[in-house]
Design an enzyme around this catalytic site. Structure first.
Site, PDB file in Angstrom:
ATOM      1  N   SER A 151      73.892 -61.936 -31.757  1.00  0.00           N
ATOM      2  CA  SER A 151      74.224 -62.356 -30.848  1.00  0.00           C
ATOM      3  C   SER A 151      73.879 -61.821 -29.554  1.00  0.00           C
ATOM      4  O   SER A 151      72.929 -61.133 -29.400  1.00  0.00           O
ATOM      5  CB  SER A 151      75.666 -63.070 -30.464  1.00  0.00           C
ATOM      6  OG  SER A 151      75.843 -63.816 -29.454  1.00  0.00           O
ATOM      7  N   ASP A 229      71.592 -73.245 -32.886  1.00  0.00           N
ATOM      8  CA  ASP A 229      71.598 -72.580 -31.713  1.00  0.00           C
ATOM      9  C   ASP A 229      71.158 -73.389 -30.589  1.00  0.00           C
ATOM     10  O   ASP A 229      70.473 -74.183 -30.825  1.00  0.00           O
ATOM     11  CB  ASP A 229      70.780 -71.353 -31.678  1.00  0.00           C
ATOM     12  CG  ASP A 229      71.254 -70.207 -32.128  1.00  0.00           C
ATOM     13  OD1 ASP A 229      72.751 -69.645 -31.915  1.00  0.00           O
ATOM     14  OD2 ASP A 229      70.773 -69.316 -33.030  1.00  0.00           O
ATOM     15  N   HIS A 261      75.446 -71.071 -34.340  1.00  0.00           N
ATOM     16  CA  HIS A 261      75.343 -69.785 -33.617  1.00  0.00           C
ATOM     17  C   HIS A 261      76.345 -68.730 -34.482  1.00  0.00           C
ATOM     18  O   HIS A 261      75.841 -67.385 -34.299  1.00  0.00           O
ATOM     19  CB  HIS A 261      75.523 -69.650 -32.102  1.00  0.00           C
ATOM     20  CG  HIS A 261      75.361 -68.359 -31.293  1.00  0.00           C
ATOM     21  ND1 HIS A 261      74.272 -67.899 -31.109  1.00  0.00           N
ATOM     22  CD2 HIS A 261      76.332 -67.470 -30.992  1.00  0.00           C
ATOM     23  CE1 HIS A 261      74.606 -67.015 -30.475  1.00  0.00           C
ATOM     24  NE2 HIS A 261      75.714 -66.719 -30.262  1.00  0.00           N
TER      25      HIS A 261
END
Length: 288
Positions: A151, A229, A261
Site C-alpha cells: 500500500s 483493489d 487491498h
C-alpha cells in the site's frame, strides 16, 4: 455536466478511488489481524531485536534474525496511508522468512502528519543505507537485501527502488523488490482528498512519483495488485510496471485473483501463497 478532475473521474469518484476503505467494508478487521498475527509470530520466535537506523524515536526497525549468518534480508515497509500502523503490526510474515534462512526487518518511520512525505521517503532511504553499511555487523548478506512494501509502503519501496544511489554516495544497495498495491504516480493523489494531509506541490509530486524515475531501477522488481483493489490502484500497478520495462529493467506485473487491498499481503506470510512464492523465488529461498 459533471466536471472531470482526472481521467474520467469527477472529484467524488477520484476521492473514492484513493480511499481503500470504500472498497473493503471490513478493512479494520483486516488491520487488526495484522497485529494479532504479528503478536503470534513474536510468541513463537521471541522478541525481535530493535535496531536504530537514525536519531529520531521512530527511526528503528524490528530485526527477526535467521539462525545462520550471513543471511539475506527482507525489509518490510508497512501501509497505512503514510499515517497509520507501525513495525509492531508488521511482523506477521517474519516467521516464514526466518524458517527459510532469511532475516526479516519490519521498518518503522514517522507518520506523515508529523513530517512531510519527502521526509518520510528520506527516512526509508536512510534505513536502506544504514542496513547496507552495517550489514556485516548484523549478519546480513550485503548483496542480498530485498524490499517489500504494501500500500503506501509499496509507494515508499518504489521510491527507494528508483533512487539515484550514486548521488547519495552509496553503491546500489537493493538486490530486488516487491511492491504490493502501491501508488507510483502522485498526480491523481494530489488531486484527491488525500492531499489535505500530504500537502504535495509541483516539486513534491515530481520528486516523489516513482513512475517518473524508472531509469534508476537497477534490480529485478515485482509489481503486484489485488483483483479487488480500486481500479486506479490496478492501473497504477500496470502503468508503473510497463514504464519500468520500457526503461530496460527486469519487472514482473502480477494481478492476484480473489484478494482485496488488505488481505493480499497475508499471502506474504505463506511460502506457498502468491506473494510468498514470488518473493521466495526472487530471494532464492527454499520452502523449509
Amino acid at each position: 455536466m459533471t466536471n472531470k478532475v482526472f481521467l474520467d473521474y469527477d472529484q467524488a469518484e477520484l476521492d473514492r478511488q484513493y480511499n481503500q476503505r470504500a472498497w473493503v467494508t471490513n478493512a479494520d478487521e483486516h488491520i487488526r489481524r495484522y497485529a494479532t498475527m504479528s503478536e503470534a509470530v513474536r510468541a513463537r520466535l521471541g522478541a525481535p531485536e530493535t535496531i536504530a537506523y537514525g536519531a529520531a524515536a521512530t527511526e528503528t526497525l524490528d530485526f527477526y534474525r535467521a539462525a545462520r549468518a550471513p543471511a539475506p534480508l527482507a525489509m518490510f515497509l508497512h501501509g497505512g496511508a503514510w499515517q497509520r500502523l507501525s513495525k509492531r503490526e508488521s511482523g506477521f510474515a517474519a516467521e516464514a522468512f526466518v524458517r527459510a534462512g532469511a532475516h526479516f526487518a519490519a521498518l518503522d518511520f514517522t507518520a506523515v502528519l508529523a513530517v512531510s512525505l519527502a521526509d518520510l521517503v528520506d527516512q526509508v532511504r536512510r534505513a536502506v543505507v544504514f542496513v547496507y553499511r552495517n550489514a556485516e555487523r548484523h549478519g546480513i548478506a550485503r548483496d542480498r537485501i530485498h524490499l517489500v512494501g504494501h500500500s503506501s509502503g509499496g509507494h515508499l519501496a518504489a521510491c527507494a527502488m528508483t533512487t539515484d544511489w550514486a548521488a547519495l554516495d552509496v553503491p546500489q544497495p537493493i538486490k530486488g523488490g516487491l511492491c504490493v498495491s502501491g501508488i507510483y504516480d502522485l498526480r491523481p493523489v494530489r488531486l484527491s482528498a488525500r492531499n489535505e494531509y500530504l500537502r504535495l506541490d509541483d516539486a513534491g509530486e515530481e520528486a516523489l512519483s516513482p513512475r517518473r524515475h524508472v531509469d534508476c531501477v537497477a534490480c529485478p522488481l515485482i509489481v503486484a495488485a489485488a483483483e479487488f483493489d480500486a481500479p486506479e490502484f490496478r492501473r497504477q500497478a500496470r502503468d508503473f510496471a510497463a514504464a519500468v520495462a520500457c526503461a530496460g529493467a527486469t519487472v514482473r506485473h502480477v494481478e492476484v485473483d480473489g484478494f482485496n487491498h488488505f488481505d493480499i499481503i497475508d499471502t506474504l506470510a505463506d511460502p506457498q501463497g502468491i506473494l510468498g512464492t514470488l518473493i521466495f523465488e526472487q530471494m532464492e529461498l527454499s520452502i523449509p
